[in-house]
Scaffold this motif. Structure first.
Motif, mmCIF file in Angstrom:
data_model
loop_
_atom_site.group_PDB
_atom_site.id
_atom_site.type_symbol
_atom_site.label_atom_id
_atom_site.label_comp_id
_atom_site.label_asym_id
_atom_site.label_seq_id
_atom_site.Cartn_x
_atom_site.Cartn_y
_atom_site.Cartn_z
ATOM 1 N N UNK A 132 4.803 19.761 5.936
ATOM 2 C CA UNK A 132 5.397 19.935 4.612
ATOM 3 C C UNK A 132 4.573 20.891 3.752
ATOM 4 N N UNK A 143 3.632 15.022 9.490
ATOM 5 C CA UNK A 143 4.742 15.436 8.621
ATOM 6 C C UNK A 143 4.208 16.030 7.326
ATOM 7 N N UNK A 163 -5.732 6.210 0.439
ATOM 8 C CA UNK A 163 -4.757 5.971 -0.632
ATOM 9 C C UNK A 163 -4.091 4.617 -0.498
ATOM 10 N N UNK A 164 -3.791 4.226 0.740
ATOM 11 C CA UNK A 164 -3.099 2.956 0.963
ATOM 12 C C UNK A 164 -3.982 1.794 0.515
ATOM 13 N N UNK A 204 7.290 16.037 -3.093
ATOM 14 C CA UNK A 204 8.197 16.425 -2.024
ATOM 15 C C UNK A 204 8.113 15.412 -0.893
ATOM 16 N N UNK A 205 9.210 14.747 -0.582
ATOM 17 C CA UNK A 205 9.193 13.773 0.510
ATOM 18 C C UNK A 205 8.948 14.491 1.840
ATOM 19 N N UNK A 206 7.951 14.038 2.594
ATOM 20 C CA UNK A 206 7.569 14.743 3.818
ATOM 21 C C UNK A 206 8.598 14.565 4.934
ATOM 22 N N UNK A 238 1.897 3.988 -1.917
ATOM 23 C CA UNK A 238 1.445 4.409 -3.233
ATOM 24 C C UNK A 238 1.177 5.902 -3.241
ATOM 25 N N UNK A 239 1.625 6.575 -4.302
ATOM 26 C CA UNK A 239 1.319 7.998 -4.404
ATOM 27 C C UNK A 239 -0.017 8.188 -5.113
ATOM 28 N N UNK A 275 4.309 14.318 -0.927
ATOM 29 C CA UNK A 275 3.110 15.000 -1.416
ATOM 30 C C UNK A 275 3.376 15.554 -2.815
ATOM 31 N N UNK A 276 2.329 15.543 -3.615
ATOM 32 C CA UNK A 276 2.465 15.996 -4.989
ATOM 33 C C UNK A 276 2.799 17.483 -5.044
ATOM 34 N N UNK A 331 10.182 13.341 10.507
ATOM 35 C CA UNK A 331 8.989 12.718 11.077
ATOM 36 C C UNK A 331 8.337 11.750 10.088
ATOM 37 N N UNK A 332 7.774 10.661 10.645
ATOM 38 C CA UNK A 332 6.947 9.771 9.841
ATOM 39 C C UNK A 332 7.730 8.900 8.880
ATOM 40 N N UNK A 333 7.032 8.423 7.856
ATOM 41 C CA UNK A 333 7.627 7.473 6.924
ATOM 42 C C UNK A 333 8.508 8.178 5.898
ATOM 43 N N UNK A 344 6.990 8.490 2.242
ATOM 44 C CA UNK A 344 5.808 9.292 1.900
ATOM 45 C C UNK A 344 6.185 10.614 1.237
ATOM 46 N N UNK A 371 1.911 10.108 12.606
ATOM 47 C CA UNK A 371 3.121 10.926 12.526
ATOM 48 C C UNK A 371 3.389 11.354 11.080
ATOM 49 N N UNK A 372 3.184 10.414 10.145
ATOM 50 C CA UNK A 372 3.379 10.762 8.740
ATOM 51 C C UNK A 372 2.365 11.824 8.306
ATOM 52 N N UNK A 412 0.795 -1.217 0.000
ATOM 53 C CA UNK A 412 0.000 0.000 0.000
ATOM 54 C C UNK A 412 0.834 1.276 0.000
#
Ligand code: HEM
Lengths: 488, 221
Positions: free
Chosen positions: B155, B151, B57-58, A187-189, A123-124, A203-204, A196-198, A201, B147-148, A121
């Motif tokens: 962002x 983030x 989305x996942x 842009x990787x968050x 996926x962008x 965002x467009x 922070x986070x994955x 991940x 958390x993501x 899962x």
């Protein structure tokens, strides 16, 4: 276009990519058949727990057939015919050989990892661009490696004029490069948010309506430069080679090529008719879609006329059957697409099963048929053996042709039924059907489509078996066949 | 000219590049700023809703659901007001979808409730006989990645100036400070739910995916 007996071409890369084409083709269509069956029999969603639902598997189907099967097929045929039309062997440049092998392994490993990421899962979510940013970077590297290889081979060529097929492969490379880069800007968050986070991940770069526009400018043209341009490149080489006939018209080739290049990209907004995209863009999308019939049919007619006076070959050479049927399906789907792009038709067709119906008469009838035909033609030349069985090839042809017809007819009916039911009103102007009515009514068509998937998949297994037997126990050839592919 | 091009690959490639770039430049660029404007007064999604969007989305709900109500009477009768460009201005990526195996969800928050969603996600055909939507039982066990989502908010605030206000700073400390607010939101949703697994996770200070997803769907109005 005589073959040059003096040159020994190096087919090691072509062979490797041929294996991948068969492997990814099998996997992609297996998943395709499974998701088709899930729409008819939803219990099949629970075979693999969280990982086996229709929604997780659908992108695996699309990405495996597009970036696995079709792209391998493009690479395989390029590494075969590129050398031959440029009159230079890959073996003449150690650099290009090494580059090609790096490309192969990176591609193989990258494709497996990317598929696993989709299963989890990651996926962008944009169609045919679902891979998250690290995989996008791998895709770009692979693509650049291929580009360098192609330009390199062109750089050391002996034949000065570029044959028509090379135009198409070049365009495939340039088009996909441009589209993929712009659409996947993200842009990787993890980095912006201070860790922070994955890390996967992103965002467009674009939002909302703009994102939709960029996506379908990409999505539509990924079809153009992946499913049309290189496949036309294949048929321009393999049909004359197999039939021993020269291309009917050079002028028509010119017109179709430059016409396709110019017109195709305008049509992307036909995926967004009646949406919040500005009206004038929708109109452009519709109008250019109709114009697109000209260059598309230009190529197809050029192919059919190439067979002028030689139609007897259609009856006794199954390979010619595959190629002629492929051009015919190409004509069908390139008239169907523009019809769906007319606003009033689109109001009914959009969001329905007619769209996958359209997609698959194109891909199953045109893309897969042409790639299989190319491999059938290449196999005796690469392995120096006769095709194992003509009979098997004939049965495969009829089985798969029936499957394609079942697929698209069932989806046409399903799609139009659905589209009409959504909008049907009774005498007081109230909606006549609740949504679920429009789902249950489709069950028989989904079942027929699942059956067609099974048939097509069996046909593909017959193809794979035939190639395997050719490699291992086909009759050995002492000299390279000129035109018609020898088969037992 | 064409014959000459065919002997000069560099110029040939350049010619292709120019011919194929036209459309994008002319069609996409002019309206870019205009199409990017949000509706007046529109607020970006909360962290819990963003986490829900990421679950959407996942599990790739777009495979079967659209979020784009077209301006036809048959659609506005079924789903509510037709969609406006500004409503999507904070959506990265857009989630319009291209296939309606199931109904449109752009205004689902107007006519379905938390408890309905809970029962439906557990077993769609039980709630709507004949449904071919898969059950998403695993969303009741998997933990949502809050958390993501945080983030992501940070962002878009920093890079695209999405109006998240003065909070939403970078780094672990800021996230730890914000987390309690997200758990608050999640508790409100979970209060309307019955599933034991959900209750147990919330009690441990964790948020199951389904709670975030429902928060997201409730915000689609
Ligand atoms: C055994 C053969 C195949 C079967 C049974 C099959 C089945 C399916 C199904 C069930 C879907 C989803 C449709 C939906 O959401 O309603 C789909 C989508 C798709 N398939 Fe296949 N497929 C097959 C082969 C292929 C091949 C060979 C290609 C390309 C080379 C392909 C390209 C696609 C694409 C691009 C979509 C997305 C269509 C869209 O978004 O409208 N498929 N396929």
């Amino acid at each position: 276009m005589q073959s040059n007996a003096a040159l020994e071409y190096d087919y090691s890369l072509a062979k490797k990519f041929t294996f991948l084409t068969i492997l990814f083709g099998f996997l992609g269509m297996l998943v395709g058949t499974l998701i088709a069956a899930q729409m008819a029999f939803p219990e099949l969603n629970y075979l693999l727990g969280e990982y086996g639902t229709f929604s997780r598997l659908r992108p695996i189907h699309t990405n495996t057939v597009v970036f696995g099967f079709t792209v391998s097929g493009i690479f395989a045929t390029w590494f075969y015919l590129g050398q031959r039309v440029l009159k230079v062997s890959m073996a003449e440049s150690k650099f290009l050989m090494v580059l090609g092998n790096i490309q192969f392994w990176l591609y193989f490993i990258g494709a497996l990892l990317a598929t696993i990421s989709l299963l989890f899962g990651v996926s962008s979510s944009k169609e045919y661009a679902q891979y998250e940013w690290p995989f996008d970077i791998v895709v770009v590297i692979i693509w650049v490696l291929w580009g360098v290889n192609m330009m390199g081979l062109i750089g050391i060529r002996r034949e000065k004029a570029l044959y028509i097929s090379v135009w198409y492969y070049l365009a495939c490379f340039l088009g996909i490069a441009m589209l993929y880069l712009f659409n996947n800007m993200a842009i990787p968050t993890y980095f912006v948010s201070g860790g922070l986070g994955s890390p996967l991940h992103s965002v467009s770069m674009y939002a909302g309506t703009n994102d939709a526009l960029v996506q379908w400018w990409y999505g539509h043209n990924a079809v153009a430069f992946g499913f049309t341009v290189p496949i036309v490149g294949m048929i321009y080489y393999f049909l004359p080679k197999e039939s021993g006939q020269a291309i009917y018209s050079y002028k028509l080739s010119l017109l179709s090529f430059w016409g396709l290049m110019f017109v195709y990209l305008w049509a992307g907004s036909h995926h967004l008719l009646w949406s919040t995209v500005p009206d004038w863009m929708q109109t452009m999308g519709s109008a250019f879609s109709v114009v697109l019939i000209l260059p598309s049919w230009g190529s197809a007619i050029n192919m059919l006329l190439t067979m002028k006076g030689e139609w007897n070959q259609l009856t006794d050479n199954p390979l010619i059957k595959f190629m002629v049927l492929a051009s015919t399906f190409y004509m069908l789907s390139t008239i169907e697409g523009p019809i769906q792009a007319i606003r009033s038709v689109n109001a009914i067709a959009h969001f329905t099963d007619w769209i996958p119906g359209h997609v698959h008469d194109g891909v199953l009838g045109w893309v897969v048929f042409m790639i299989m035909a190319s491999i059938f033609h290449m196999a005796p030349r690469m392995f120096k053996r006769e095709i194992y069985s003509k009979k098997l090839m004939e049965s495969q042809f009829w089985l798969q042709t029936t499957a394609v017809v079942l697929y698209f007819t069932s989806m046409w009916i399903a799609g139009i039924t659905q589209g009409m039911m959504w909008r049907a009103v009774d005498e007081y102007g109230n909606l006549m059907y609740s949504f679920i009515d429009t789902v249950t009514v489709l069950h028989p068509y989904y079942a027929i489509r699942a059956l067609s998937g099974v048939m097509y998949l069996i046909g593909f297994i017959m193809f794979a078996y035939n190639i395997y037997k050719t490699m291992t126990s086909g009759k050995e050839l002492t000299e390279e066949p000129q035109f018609r592919t020898p088969m037992a | 000219m064409f014959h000459w091009l065919e002997k000069n690959p560099f110029y040939f490639a350049a010619a292709i590049s120019i011919v194929i770039s036209f459309a994008g430049l002319i069609e996409i660029v002019p309206n870019f700023a205009q199409s990017g404007k949000p509706l007046v007064g529109m607020k970006p999604r909360t962290v819990l809703e963003l986490a829900g969007k990421n679950v959407y989305m996942k599990d790739n709900c777009m495979a079967c659901h659209s979020q784009m109500i077209r301006p036809f009477k048959s659609e506005t009768d079924r789903y509510g007001d037709y969609s406006l460009s500004g409503e999507y201005a904070f959506d990265r990526p857009f989630l319009w979808g291209s296939k309606r195996t199931g109904p449109d969800l752009h205004r689902i928050g107007n006519y379905r409730t938390t408890d309905w969603h809970e029962a439906h996600m557990l077993n769609p055909p039980k709630i709507v006989p004949g449904s071919i939507m898969p059950a998403y039982d695993h969303q009741f066990e998997n933990e949502a990645d809050l958390e993501t989502a945080y983030a992501e908010a940070v962002t878009v605030k920093n890079v695209f100036h999405t109006p998240y206000g003065p909070a939403f700073h970078r780094g672990q400390e800021a996230w730890d400070a914000h987390k309690s607010k997200v758990l608050e939101d999640a508790k409100k949703i979970a209060a309307d739910m019955k599933d034991e697994r959900v209750k147990a996770m919330i009690a441990e200070g964790k948020v199951p995916e389904v709670v975030a997803l429902i928060a997201y769907m409730n915000s689609l109005k």
